[in-house]
Write a protein that holds these residues in place. Structure first.
Motif, short mmCIF file in Angstrom:
data_model
loop_
_atom_site.label_atom_id
_atom_site.label_comp_id
_atom_site.label_asym_id
_atom_site.label_seq_id
_atom_site.Cartn_x
_atom_site.Cartn_y
_atom_site.Cartn_z
N UNK A 113 9.81 40.50 81.40
CA UNK A 113 10.03 39.54 82.49
C UNK A 113 10.81 38.32 82.00
N UNK A 114 10.44 37.81 80.83
CA UNK A 114 11.15 36.64 80.30
C UNK A 114 12.55 37.01 79.83
N UNK A 115 12.71 38.21 79.27
CA UNK A 115 14.04 38.67 78.86
C UNK A 115 14.95 38.76 80.08
N UNK A 116 14.44 39.36 81.15
CA UNK A 116 15.23 39.51 82.37
C UNK A 116 15.59 38.15 82.97
N UNK A 117 14.62 37.24 83.01
CA UNK A 117 14.85 35.91 83.58
C UNK A 117 15.92 35.15 82.79
N UNK A 118 15.80 35.18 81.47
CA UNK A 118 16.75 34.46 80.64
C UNK A 118 18.12 35.14 80.63
N UNK A 119 18.13 36.45 80.82
CA UNK A 119 19.41 37.17 80.90
C UNK A 119 20.17 36.73 82.15
N UNK A 147 -2.68 33.63 75.89
CA UNK A 147 -1.62 32.68 75.50
C UNK A 147 -1.57 32.51 73.98
N UNK A 148 -2.68 32.78 73.29
CA UNK A 148 -2.69 32.66 71.82
C UNK A 148 -2.00 33.86 71.17
N UNK A 149 -2.03 35.01 71.83
CA UNK A 149 -1.44 36.23 71.28
C UNK A 149 -0.07 36.54 71.87
N UNK A 150 0.04 36.35 73.18
CA UNK A 150 1.26 36.72 73.91
C UNK A 150 1.68 35.57 74.82
N UNK A 151 2.14 34.47 74.25
CA UNK A 151 2.51 33.32 75.08
C UNK A 151 3.64 33.63 76.07
N UNK A 152 4.57 34.49 75.67
CA UNK A 152 5.67 34.87 76.55
C UNK A 152 5.14 35.61 77.77
N UNK A 153 4.22 36.53 77.54
CA UNK A 153 3.62 37.29 78.63
C UNK A 153 2.79 36.39 79.53
N UNK A 154 2.04 35.50 78.94
CA UNK A 154 1.21 34.57 79.71
C UNK A 154 2.07 33.70 80.61
N UNK A 155 3.21 33.23 80.10
CA UNK A 155 4.13 32.42 80.90
C UNK A 155 4.68 33.23 82.08
N UNK A 156 5.04 34.48 81.81
CA UNK A 156 5.56 35.34 82.88
C UNK A 156 4.53 35.54 83.98
N UNK A 175 5.18 41.72 88.31
CA UNK A 175 5.11 41.87 86.86
C UNK A 175 3.73 42.35 86.42
N UNK A 176 2.69 41.86 87.07
CA UNK A 176 1.34 42.32 86.75
C UNK A 176 1.22 43.82 87.01
N UNK A 177 1.84 44.28 88.07
CA UNK A 177 1.79 45.71 88.39
C UNK A 177 2.51 46.51 87.31
N UNK A 178 3.62 45.97 86.78
CA UNK A 178 4.33 46.64 85.69
C UNK A 178 3.44 46.75 84.46
N UNK A 179 2.76 45.66 84.11
CA UNK A 179 1.86 45.67 82.95
C UNK A 179 0.72 46.66 83.15
N UNK A 180 0.12 46.63 84.33
CA UNK A 180 -1.01 47.53 84.59
C UNK A 180 -0.58 48.99 84.50
#
Length: 423
Positions: free
Chosen positions: A291-297, A240-249, A258-263
């Motif tokens: 994930x956040x881009x898609x959600x907000x889109x 969350x300190x480095x990638x807060x957007x990713x952590x939220x997703x 989404x975890x599978x996509x990252x892995x």
């Protein structure tokens, strides 16, 4: 403690010839000089060093006098780069403990502001971060110098901060990231406070310059052990300190898609690096923020915005949030936007638009991203991934027929869908 050549694994032929020549020239000029840090560590572990760094008793200005190709860099930490064309060898002067002078300032939190208090070899050892990085090698005598138990920690495969762990993390919070990177890269355990304190001190990273955190993030996830490092960032609550957007997703990733996509993305990146292939920072951020881009889109579309406009709004908002933490250069973020923007165009299968997309310079990255989405469980793009694989494998002469047949299948599919809906 001096360890003679007969008692360690480093062979003279493994040493960079340029680094060896620099050390010999410095010693001939009357200065102590050794290989130090990661290169010594890796050689002792049987790995191939990426860089050969040198530590010496000569001050930067003295190094410049000895080597005509030397350039002095840095204010916070002044050192010399000795150039060979575009390549260079880094030469650092032994450091001493901080004092109250302008050359050794720390702020109220204990973070180092200036680090140009020069000292002896014995003092320099205590200024290094981990014991395994405080080993020195003299290519002239063949001896390894170990003043602080680095050889023992190498043998036990453990990562141990030198001195008071809390103070060392306060001096430079990025050491927490380095600890996780080394743990993943070397498959080492974090010893005691070296690991335990990260949980409570991770917030110190918020005070690190975004440009520096961007560089450190690339080192972490483009290290060849990206997925393993990512899991450590999660484990030690630094994500969350480095990638807060990713952590939220991930916090809202109920089905694990989404975890599978990252892995998949990070594992594929690790494989590419192992094969000596290039990797793109822009692609990495396309995955991390998707994930956040898609959600907000989708939210923007529900408000009445057209698809491409909705994507632009979402991408701008998400990138703005991430850039506050890690300063992604525009040359990368613009490519990330292109990768996202091309996703919708994979739905078009008429020959003209398919050919234009295929010739786009970002086609390959966008296509790889599309298939990662499909493989992670986004069924809505699975058919597009397969069709575009066929398009690439089909000869230019046969592509018109592929596009024509695809159009017929899509029209038939739409008619069936309407018929079922009418019933």
């Amino acid at each position: 403690m001096r360890i003679p050549a007969s008692e360690h694994k480093i062979a003279q032929e493994q040493i960079c010839e340029r680094a060896d020549a620099i050390i010999r020239k410095l010693q001939k000029a009357g200065f102590e000089a050794y290989l130090v840090g990661g290169c010594v560590r890796d050689l002792l572990l049987g790995l191939t060093p990426k860089d050969f760094d040198i530590a010496t008793g000569a001050h930067p200005e003295q190094v410049r006098k000895i080597f005509s190709s030397a350039r002095l860099i840095g204010r916070r930490f002044r050192l010399a780069h000795i150039y060979y064309g575009r390549d260079y060898i880094e030469v650092a002067t032994f450091r001493a403990p901080h004092d109250e002078s302008a050359q050794g300032q720390v702020n109220e939190q204990g973070r180092i502001l200036h680090d140009n208090v020069y000292g002896s070899l014995e003092e320099d050892v205590w200024r290094r971060d981990f014991t395994i990085n405080a080993l020195f090698y003299d290519p002239v005598s063949g001896d390894v110098l170990d003043y602080i138990g680095g050889m023992q920690d190498l043998a036990k495969r453990r990562l141990h901060l030198i001195g008071d762990a809390e103070q060392r993390y306060r001096e430079d919070p990025v050491r927490m990231l380095r600890a996780l990177r080394f743990a993943a890269k070397l498959d080492f355990e974090l010893d005691g406070p070296t690991g335990e304190l990260i949980y409570s001190m991770g917030s110190l990273l918020h005070g690190v310059a975004p440009a520096r955190l961007f560089d450190e993030l690339l080192k972490l996830l483009h290290s060849g052990q990206g997925w393993k490092t990512f899991l450590l960032l999660e484990q030690y609550h630094l994500l969350s300190a480095l990638l807060p957007v990713t952590a939220t997703s991930l916090a809202h990733d109920v089905d694990g898609q989404y975890r599978k996509l990252l892995q998949s993305a990070l594992t594929n990146t690790d494989h590419r690096l192992a094969e000596g292939k290039s990797v793109m920072p822009a692609f990495l951020f396309a995955v991390l923020l998707w994930e956040q881009v898609h959600t907000q889109m989708v939210q923007a579309q529900l408000k009445g915005h057209p698809e491409l406009q909705a994507l632009h709004i979402a991408a701008t908002d998400v990138l703005r949030d991430q850039v506050k933490i890690t300063a992604i250069p525009r040359r990368f973020s613009n490519v990330t936007r292109e990768i996202w923007g091309l996703q919708a165009r994979f739905r078009h299968r008429d020959l003209r638009r398919a050919t234009i997309l295929f010739n786009n310079p970002r086609f390959r990255a966008a296509y790889d991203f599309l298939c990662l989405r499909a493989n992670s469980g986004e069924t809505i793009v699975a058919d597009d991934c397969e069709w575009w694989r066929s398009f690439q494998e089909t000869s230019p002469e046969d592509r018109p027929m592929l596009c024509k047949n695809s159009g017929k299948k899509r029209r038939t599919k739409r008619k069936k869908t309407k018929s079922v809906a009418a019933e």
